[in-house]
Every structure is written in C-alpha cells, then in structure tokens.
Design a protein around this motif. Sequence first.
Motif, PDB file in Angstrom:
ATOM      1  N   TYR A 190       0.831  -1.200   0.000  1.00 40.79           N
ATOM      2  CA  TYR A 190       0.000   0.000   0.000  1.00 40.79           C
ATOM      3  C   TYR A 190       0.870   1.257   0.000  1.00 40.79           C
ATOM      4  CZ  TYR A 190      -3.451   3.435   1.677  1.00 40.79           C
ATOM      5  OH  TYR A 190      -4.253   4.537   1.823  1.00 40.79           O
ATOM      6  N   ALA A 238     -11.101  -0.148   0.982  1.00 43.58           N
ATOM      7  CA  ALA A 238     -10.706  -0.843  -0.250  1.00 43.58           C
ATOM      8  C   ALA A 238      -9.344  -0.393  -0.799  1.00 43.58           C
ATOM      9  CB  ALA A 238     -11.793  -0.680  -1.313  1.00 43.58           C
ATOM     10  N   PRO A 239      -8.995   0.913  -0.784  1.00 38.35           N
ATOM     11  CA  PRO A 239      -7.688   1.308  -1.334  1.00 38.35           C
ATOM     12  C   PRO A 239      -6.501   0.673  -0.606  1.00 38.35           C
ATOM     13  CG  PRO A 239      -9.119   3.228  -1.124  1.00 38.35           C
ATOM     14  CD  PRO A 239      -9.807   2.094  -0.410  1.00 38.35           C
ATOM     15  N   ARG A 242      -6.399  -3.190  -2.068  1.00 36.87           N
ATOM     16  CA  ARG A 242      -6.305  -3.465  -3.501  1.00 36.87           C
ATOM     17  C   ARG A 242      -4.912  -3.915  -3.943  1.00 36.87           C
ATOM     18  NH1 ARG A 242      -8.434   1.162  -5.005  1.00 36.87           N
ATOM     19  NH2 ARG A 242     -10.541   0.448  -4.590  1.00 36.87           N
ATOM     20  N   PRO A 243      -3.810  -3.374  -3.384  1.00 37.90           N
ATOM     21  CA  PRO A 243      -2.484  -3.792  -3.860  1.00 37.90           C
ATOM     22  C   PRO A 243      -2.032  -5.162  -3.342  1.00 37.90           C
ATOM     23  CG  PRO A 243      -2.415  -1.580  -2.889  1.00 37.90           C
ATOM     24  CD  PRO A 243      -3.716  -2.212  -2.490  1.00 37.90           C
ATOM     25  N   ALA A 247      -6.014  -9.876  -2.214  1.00 39.75           N
ATOM     26  CA  ALA A 247      -7.143  -8.938  -2.187  1.00 39.75           C
ATOM     27  C   ALA A 247      -8.455  -9.612  -2.580  1.00 39.75           C
ATOM     28  CB  ALA A 247      -6.865  -7.748  -3.099  1.00 39.75           C
ATOM     29  N   ALA A 248      -8.437 -10.440  -3.621  1.00 36.83           N
ATOM     30  CA  ALA A 248      -9.669 -11.093  -4.062  1.00 36.83           C
ATOM     31  C   ALA A 248     -10.178 -12.084  -3.019  1.00 36.83           C
ATOM     32  CB  ALA A 248      -9.436 -11.796  -5.395  1.00 36.83           C
ATOM     33  N   ALA A 251     -11.745 -10.117  -0.147  1.00 32.15           N
ATOM     34  CA  ALA A 251     -13.090  -9.641  -0.453  1.00 32.15           C
ATOM     35  C   ALA A 251     -14.107 -10.775  -0.380  1.00 32.15           C
ATOM     36  CB  ALA A 251     -13.102  -8.989  -1.834  1.00 32.15           C
TER      37      ALA A 251
END
Length: 319
Positions: A190, A238-239, A242-243, A247-248, A251
Amino acid sequence: MNSQSSIGVILPRDLPAHQVLGYARKAERLGFDELWVVEDLGFRGGFSQAGAVLAGTENIGVGIGILPAASRNVAFAAMEIATLGQLFPGRVAVGIGHGMPGWMRQAGCWPDRPLTFLSEYTQGVRALLGGDTLNGTVAGARLEDVRLEPSSLPETSPPILLGVRGPRSLAASGQVADGTVLAEPVTPEYVVAAREQIAAQDAHRVVAYNLAAVDPDPDVAIATARPGLEWIGEPDWAPHLRPLPFAAEFAALRAGCATRQEFAERLPAPWVQQLALAGTPAQVRTRIDDLTAAGVTSNVLMPAGPDPLAALEQLATVL
C-alpha cells in the motif's frame, strides 16, 4: 530511501481522562519518538489534546492526525497551529483531512467539493503560517485582509500533512502538503502504491498508522490484534487492500461473513500479521523495517487490547 524511521504511538481516543498525561509521559519515557492524537467526532478535540500532552512532556514529538478541514475556518485553524508551533517549536506536526464523510454529514459540515475544499484550505493555512495576507474566497470562507500578526507567527511553521486515501486526494497531498498520513492498515504494498499516487517532487513525510500487538508468543499477539481488524472489510478501506496479493480472497471472505466480528475471527493468521504489526518483538521490528524500506518515515503503532498502558510496555520492546 530512509534506512530508519521514527516510531510513534497513538493516544487512544477513549483513554480515561485521568490517564492521558500519564500515557503521554510513559510513551516519552519508554523512548517513542512521537505521540499522535486523533480527532474523531464525539471524542476529544485535536488541538486541546496536543496542547495538553506537549505541555506535559519534554521532548516527544506530537502529531495531530487528523483535523477535518471543514470543521474549522481556515484563519482560526492557522491561529491554533501557529500557537502550538510558537510554544513548542520543532515538536508539532499537523494532519488535515476530509474527515469521515458520515461524521462530517452528521455535524453538518461536509463540503460540496471535498477535494477542492481541502486543497484550498491547506494552501490557505500554509500561506497564513508563512505571514501572507489572504483576500477572497478560500475553502468556502470569504476573507478580507486576513493575516496572522507578526507576534503570533512561529519561527518555523509546523509541517502540514494530509490524512487522505483516495488517488486524487493522495495526488493533492503531493502537491500542497509536507507529508501524508496513511490510515491503518498500512502494508508495504500500500505504501508503494500510495507514494506513486502522491508523486511528490520534494521531500515528503509518510506517516503510517498500524494496529499493533507484541508478545513473546506470536499466537497471543495475533489473537490480541484480531478484533481491531473487524472494520477493514468495509468499503472505505478498499484502497488499502487493492495492492495485496490476497485482495480477491479477502473480499470473498468478507462477503461470506454475516458480521464484522465473524470476519475478524476468520481472518487467517498470516493475513493478520500483514494487516497489523502483530507478533514477537523481532517479527514486528522486521515488519517496521519493511515499511520503512517502502517509504514510511514515521511508523505509528495503535495499541491493541484492553489495557493501552500495559500495551505500551510491550510495544516498546520493538524500539
């Protein structure tokens, strides 16, 4: 890249009032470089806390992270910052941000154009601290010959940092501020992504907040940190995620949990150690070094667990 960063600690927003100065003095005595106070709606004011702990300590740096810009007129904010800078030279850093939209709407002060407002506000504060006179509309306020009196100007203005997370806001921080405050969780991935978006041309501080739990038994540290991560599955975070390579999966886990509490309980231990500074002193120190290598200049630890004063002792073992 800096080979070493400052290490600070958060003053918990709900610490009982009679423990506040003791906590600050203990943080200084244990060797922390910085103490950061927060200003969340319904809790204690940022300037009041900063003034109290600065007066009650000798050398520790004090950061305010963050002041919601739209909650104060730009001129009066500059006066407060100048006062702290004059009375406690070299010890103050001030973070300014949008504020949490929900809180700001509750308080009736969410601006129509938040990014434009924050950029104008930051530039206005810095201009006033530099001795300039302002006229015209600045961050929604119509100013007429507004300036700080020479007797009120600090010799050196406290650094102004923006506490932001969106890509356009990070870019604005790189253009108008001395640094950026990154809210938790902050991972090396991040930091790299945020610094690319900040794209500062000059020296730029990067302050990273992270939930922290230290124990000789890493499993105990992970268990202590876990409840403090329950919020990070919400959309605002979320930001930060995301990196990350997972991440997937992250979620999907959040989507499959009925409550934040269930989500926190089901977080895999390795993820907890990436999303918090949780582990043995050596493990946490390694993680701090990784963050520093990614570009963090101030690592700020948020004590996890029910007893912040006791947690300070454990956190200090990473110094």
